[in-house]
Design a protein around this motif. Structure first.
Motif, PDB file in Angstrom:
ATOM      1  N   TRP A  23      -6.473   4.367  -8.266  1.00  0.00           N
ATOM      2  CA  TRP A  23      -5.202   5.079  -8.296  1.00  0.00           C
ATOM      3  C   TRP A  23      -4.223   4.401  -9.269  1.00  0.00           C
ATOM      4  CZ3 TRP A  23      -2.995   9.486  -7.172  1.00  0.00           C
ATOM      5  CH2 TRP A  23      -1.625   9.566  -6.906  1.00  0.00           C
ATOM      6  N   GLN A  24      -3.866   5.148 -10.312  1.00  0.00           N
ATOM      7  CA  GLN A  24      -2.877   4.704 -11.314  1.00  0.00           C
ATOM      8  C   GLN A  24      -3.205   3.332 -11.901  1.00  0.00           C
ATOM      9  OE1 GLN A  24       0.824   5.219  -9.109  1.00  0.00           O
ATOM     10  NE2 GLN A  24       0.914   7.370  -9.661  1.00  0.00           N
TER      11      GLN A  24
ATOM     12  N   SER B 247      -5.021  -5.297  -3.695  1.00  0.00           N
ATOM     13  CA  SER B 247      -5.628  -4.118  -3.082  1.00  0.00           C
ATOM     14  C   SER B 247      -5.394  -2.886  -3.957  1.00  0.00           C
ATOM     15  CB  SER B 247      -5.008  -3.921  -1.702  1.00  0.00           C
ATOM     16  OG  SER B 247      -5.662  -2.912  -1.010  1.00  0.00           O
ATOM     17  N   LYS B 248      -6.485  -2.200  -4.315  1.00  0.00           N
ATOM     18  CA  LYS B 248      -6.406  -1.024  -5.190  1.00  0.00           C
ATOM     19  C   LYS B 248      -6.890   0.205  -4.423  1.00  0.00           C
ATOM     20  CE  LYS B 248      -9.366  -2.994  -8.043  1.00  0.00           C
ATOM     21  NZ  LYS B 248      -9.486  -4.406  -7.670  1.00  0.00           N
ATOM     22  N   GLY B 249      -6.337   1.365  -4.767  1.00  0.00           N
ATOM     23  CA  GLY B 249      -6.744   2.601  -4.091  1.00  0.00           C
ATOM     24  C   GLY B 249      -7.877   3.282  -4.835  1.00  0.00           C
ATOM     25  N   ALA B 250      -9.029   3.412  -4.173  1.00  0.00           N
ATOM     26  CA  ALA B 250     -10.124   4.190  -4.763  1.00  0.00           C
ATOM     27  C   ALA B 250      -9.800   5.662  -4.552  1.00  0.00           C
ATOM     28  CB  ALA B 250     -11.445   3.824  -4.107  1.00  0.00           C
ATOM     29  N   VAL B 251      -9.780   6.424  -5.651  1.00  0.00           N
ATOM     30  CA  VAL B 251      -9.466   7.856  -5.574  1.00  0.00           C
ATOM     31  C   VAL B 251     -10.750   8.615  -5.244  1.00  0.00           C
ATOM     32  CG1 VAL B 251      -8.701   9.880  -6.886  1.00  0.00           C
ATOM     33  CG2 VAL B 251      -7.576   7.651  -7.240  1.00  0.00           C
TER      34      VAL B 251
ATOM     35  N   GLN C 146       0.821  -1.213   0.000  1.00  0.00           N
ATOM     36  CA  GLN C 146       0.000   0.000   0.000  1.00  0.00           C
ATOM     37  C   GLN C 146       0.855   1.264   0.000  1.00  0.00           C
ATOM     38  OE1 GLN C 146      -3.582  -0.188   2.331  1.00  0.00           O
ATOM     39  NE2 GLN C 146      -3.669   2.012   2.521  1.00  0.00           N
ATOM     40  N   LEU C 147       1.945   1.253   0.758  1.00  0.00           N
ATOM     41  CA  LEU C 147       2.819   2.432   0.792  1.00  0.00           C
ATOM     42  C   LEU C 147       3.500   2.651  -0.557  1.00  0.00           C
ATOM     43  CD1 LEU C 147       4.429   2.056   4.348  1.00  0.00           C
ATOM     44  CD2 LEU C 147       2.592   3.626   3.655  1.00  0.00           C
ATOM     45  N   LYS C 148       3.929   1.547  -1.180  1.00  0.00           N
ATOM     46  CA  LYS C 148       4.566   1.672  -2.503  1.00  0.00           C
ATOM     47  C   LYS C 148       3.564   2.116  -3.553  1.00  0.00           C
ATOM     48  CE  LYS C 148       7.582  -1.634  -3.907  1.00  0.00           C
ATOM     49  NZ  LYS C 148       8.276  -2.959  -3.883  1.00  0.00           N
ATOM     50  N   ASP C 149       2.389   1.481  -3.536  1.00  0.00           N
ATOM     51  CA  ASP C 149       1.373   1.775  -4.552  1.00  0.00           C
ATOM     52  C   ASP C 149       0.903   3.227  -4.461  1.00  0.00           C
ATOM     53  OD1 ASP C 149      -0.493   0.395  -6.611  1.00  0.00           O
ATOM     54  OD2 ASP C 149      -1.860   1.560  -5.363  1.00  0.00           O
TER      55      ASP C 149
ATOM     56  N   TYR D   6      -8.093   2.242   0.128  1.00  0.00           N
ATOM     57  CA  TYR D   6      -7.762   0.951  -0.475  1.00  0.00           C
ATOM     58  C   TYR D   6      -8.867  -0.066  -0.205  1.00  0.00           C
ATOM     59  CZ  TYR D   6      -3.399   2.417  -2.365  1.00  0.00           C
ATOM     60  OH  TYR D   6      -2.470   3.051  -3.147  1.00  0.00           O
ATOM     61  N   THR D   7      -9.302  -0.725  -1.282  1.00  0.00           N
ATOM     62  CA  THR D   7     -10.360  -1.707  -1.139  1.00  0.00           C
ATOM     63  C   THR D   7      -9.737  -2.942  -0.529  1.00  0.00           C
ATOM     64  OG1 THR D   7      -9.993  -2.608  -3.331  1.00  0.00           O
ATOM     65  CG2 THR D   7     -11.559  -0.815  -3.165  1.00  0.00           C
TER      66      THR D   7
END
Length: 561
Positions: free
Chosen positions: A424-425, A221-225, A116-119, A213-214
Motif C-alpha cells: 500500500w502506497q 509494518s507494510k500493508g499488502a494490497v 497502521q491507522l495513519k498508513d 499488514y505484514t
C-alpha cells in the motif's frame, strides 16, 4: 518457467489449475453462501450458533449503516477484534458496502495502532471495548472519524450477553477505562442500519478487498494490497487442495473447522472464514487460543473435521492433560502454517489424533497459501510441500537468476493469482520484492528437490554466520525439540569474538531436571561443531506474536542485556 515437476505429487482429483473468474468479488462468493446455506450454522461461539441467513441479514444492516456515514467507495475501515461473531459480520458489511477491510491486531500498542491507522488512511474502525483505551491514546493522530464499539457478549442474546459483558468488565476487569466521545455501539448500529437504504456497489475482481499488514517482524509494518480476485483464488486453491481429505466427511455432516487462529490474520481469514463460506461449513470461533483449558472444553462439545493451526498450538494442546476429553476421531485435515512445524510435534500429534499435520507455507503477500503437503500424506515430510494449483515457485540466487541445481539453497519466489497487487502506497518496497515476470521474492531461503517439494531453511535475516558457515535456526530448533525434556526452543545468533557469531539456544523446559550439559551432549551427538549452541538459556516462556510465532527478534535484542 512452464515445467511443474510437482504436479506428479498431486493426489488424484486435485486439479493443476483453478478458475478464479467464477466470482467477480468476495461479496458474490459470500452472498451465494448466504442464499444457498441460509439455514445452516455459519459460526458457533460460546454455545451460541449464528446461521448463514442471520449473518446475511446482520451484515446487510451494518453495510447500510456504513453507507450513511458519507464514506467514499474504496475507503478503508479498520477491524480490531478477536474471534467474536461481530468480526465476520463486520467483514461482510465492509465489503458489501464497497469499502476496504484493514485487519488490525487487537494487542497492538498505541504506537503500532497509530502507524497502521495513519498508513492505511482508515476513516472508521470497529473495535472491541477491551482495547478502546489503546485507540483513545492515538486516535487524535489518525483520520478515523467513526468508531463502532463492541463487547464480547454482544451477539449472545440478551441475558447471556449481559452476563458475559458484566464478567468481562467487572469480574475479570479486562476493559480498562476509556473515553471515545461519539462512539456508537455495535448493536445500535445494526438497529440503525435495519431502517437505512442499502445500495449494492458493482464490485470488480481488481477492486481492493483488504489491506493485510505484514507483522512488522521485518522492520516497518507494510500493508499488502489484496484484491478480491487474490483472496478468491486462494479460497479455491485451498478448497481444491483439501478436497481429497474433506471428501471423506460423511454425507449429512456439515464440514466443520476449528478457528483458533485469529481471523485478523490472513491464514484464518482465508482458510477458515472464507473457505467455510465457499463450502457451507461451520466455523467454531475460539476467542483466546492461549487459554488451552478453555479451547479443549469448547472442542469437547463439537464434531469437527478441519484444524488449521501453528506449531506452538499443536504442541501446547497435545501436551495438555485435558487433550483426551476431546473426540479427535473425525479430524480429516490438520494444516500447519505460520511457522515451521517441528518433527517432534508432528509425530506426537499423529500419535494422539491419527491425523497427520500437513505443513503448508505462505505469507500475507500471497493471501496466504502458496504451497502445502498433500492432505493424503500419512507421515510428516519436514518440507513445505509443493506449490498448490495455479502456483509457480522457484529458487533464485542473489542476482535474481534461477538456481537450476536441485538442492541448492536460494530465495523462494512465488507467482500465482493469489500474489498481492503491491504494498500500500509503497512503490519502492513493492519494486524490491517483485520480479519483472511477476514473481514475489519472499525473503525466505529454501531448496527444491527433484520431485518439486520445497523446504524452507530460514529467513535471510535469521541466518547465523559462524566462521563463514551458515547456520539455519530452524534446523537446530528441530533437533533440540526432539529432546524429551524440551517443551519449546528458539535459536538466535549472538556476537562472538572468535567466530563472528555464535549460536544461542533458549529453552522452555518440559522436564524441570533438564540441564545445559545434557542439552550440549545431545547437540554434540546430532549437530556438526559450528551448529552447536555456545550459549544455552532457560526461560519460563518464549516471546510470541498473537498468532503464536516465536519472536526471534526479541530474543536477539535480549542478548545485549
Amino acid at each position: 518457467m512452464t515445467d511443474r515437476p510437482w504436479l506428479a505429487a498431486y493426489p488424484q482429483g486435485v486439479p493443476a489449475d483453478i478458475d478464479p473468474s467464477q466470482y467477480t468479488s468476495l461479496v458474490q462468493l459470500m452472498e451465494q453462501a448466504f442464499k444457498q446455506y441460509a439455514d445452516r450454522t455459519a459460526y458457533s461461539f460460546m454455545g451460541k450458533d449464528i446461521s448463514y441467513g442471520e449473518t446475511d441479514a446482520l451484515s446487510r444492516q451494518f453495510a447500510a449503516y456504513l453507507q450513511t456515514l458519507g464514506l467514499q467507495r474504496g475507503d478503508r475501515v479498520a477491524l480490531m477484534m478477536p474471534n467474536v461473531p461481530q468480526y465476520p459480520i463486520a467483514v461482510a458489511a465492509v465489503l458489501r458496502a464497497g469499502f476496504v477491510v484493514v485487519n488490525v491486531n487487537p494487542l497492538y500498542t498505541p504506537r503500532e495502532l497509530e502507524h497502521q491507522l495513519k498508513d492505511s488512511g482508515a476513516k472508521a474502525i470497529v473495535i472491541i471495548e477491551n482495547f478502546a483505551a489503546t485507540l483513545q491514546a492515538c486516535i487524535a493522530g489518525t483520520q478515523v472519524k467513526h468508531v463502532v464499539l463492541t463487547a464480547m457478549g454482544d451477539r449472545l442474546g440478551f441475558l447471556k450477553g449481559h452476563l458475559v459483558n458484566y464478567v468481562v468488565r467487572n469480574v475479570k476487569k479486562l476493559v480498562p477505562p476509556f473515553e471515545l466521545p461519539g462512539a456508537v455501539r455495535f448493536n445500535d448500529v445494526l438497529a440503525k442500519g435495519a431502517s437505512a437504504p442499502f445500495t449494492a456497489p458493482q464490485l470488480q475482481p481488481d477492486d481492493i478487498a483488504l489491506l493485510q499488514y505484514t507483522g512488522g517482524t521485518t522492520g516497518v509494518s507494510k500493508g499488502a494490497v489484496l484484491l478480491h480476485r487474490n483472496v478468491i483464488a486462494n479460497v479455491l486453491q485451498s478448497e481444491a487442495w483439501n478436497s481429497p481429505a474433506m471428501g471423506r466427511v460423511p454425507a449429512g455432516q456439515q464440514p466443520t473447522a476449528v478457528c483458533a487462529l485469529p481471523l485478523y490474520h490472513i491464514f484464518a481469514f482465508t482458510v477458515n472464514m472464507m473457505l467455510s463460506m465457499r463450502t457451507g461449513g461451520k466455523t467454531i470461533l475460539i476467542p483466546n487460543p492461549r487459554d488451552l483449558p478453555a479451547v479443549l472444553k469448547e472442542l469437547s462439545k463439537h464434531t469437527f473435521h478441519s484444524f488449521p493451526a501453528v506449531n506452538t498450538l499443536f504442541n501446547g494442546l497435545a501436551h495438555h492433560p485435558d487433550f483426551g476429553t476431546v473426540d479427535w476421531s473425525n479430524l480429516k485435515v490438520s494444516v500447519g502454517g505460520g511457522m515451521a512445524v517441528q518433527a517432534a510435534v508432528a509425530k506426537l500429534w499423529l500419535e494422539k489424533t491419527g491425523c497427520p499435520i500437513c505443513e503448508g507455507y505462505g505469507l500475507s503477500e500471497t493471501s496466504p497459501s502458496a504451497s502445502c503437503n498433500p492432505v493424503t500424506a500419512t507421515e510428516f515430510s519436514g518440507t513445505i510441500g509443493v506449490p498448490i494449483p495455479s502456483t509457480w515457485m522457484r529458487i533464485l540466487d542473489d542476482e535474481g537468476r534461477d538456481i537450476s541445481a536441485t538442492g541448492q539453497p536460494g530465495e523462494i519466489a512465488i507467482k500465482g493469482p493469489q500474489v498481492m497487487a503491491s504494498y500500500w502506497q509503497r512503490p519502492d518496497e513493492t519494486a524490491k520484492v517483485m520480479t519483472e515476470d511477476g514473481y514475489f521474492k519472499t525473503g525466505d531461503i529454501g531448496v527444491m528437490d527433484a520431485r518439486g517439494y520445497f523446504k524452507v531453511i530460514d529467513r535471510k535475516k535469521d541466518m547465523v554466520l559462524v566462521s563463514g558457515f551458515n547456520v539455519y535456526p530452524n534446523e537446530v530448533e528441530d533437533v533440540v525439540a526432539m529432546m524429551p525434556g524440551v517443551l519449546e526452543c528458539a535459536v538466535v545468533g549472538v556476537p562472538d569474538e572468535k567466530t563472528g557469531e555464535a549460536v544461542k539456544l533458549v529453552i522452555v523446559k518440559k522436564d524441570p531436571q533438564l540441564t545445559a550439559e545434557q542439552v550440549k551432549e545431545f547437540c554434540r551427538a546430532n549437530l556438526t561443531g559450528y551448529k552447536q549452541p555456545r550459549v544455552i538459556e532457560f526461560r519460563d516462556e518464549l516471546p510470541k506474536t498473537p498468532v503464536g510465532k516465536i519472536l526471534r527478534r526479541e530474543l536477539r535484542d535480549a542478548k545485549k542485556a
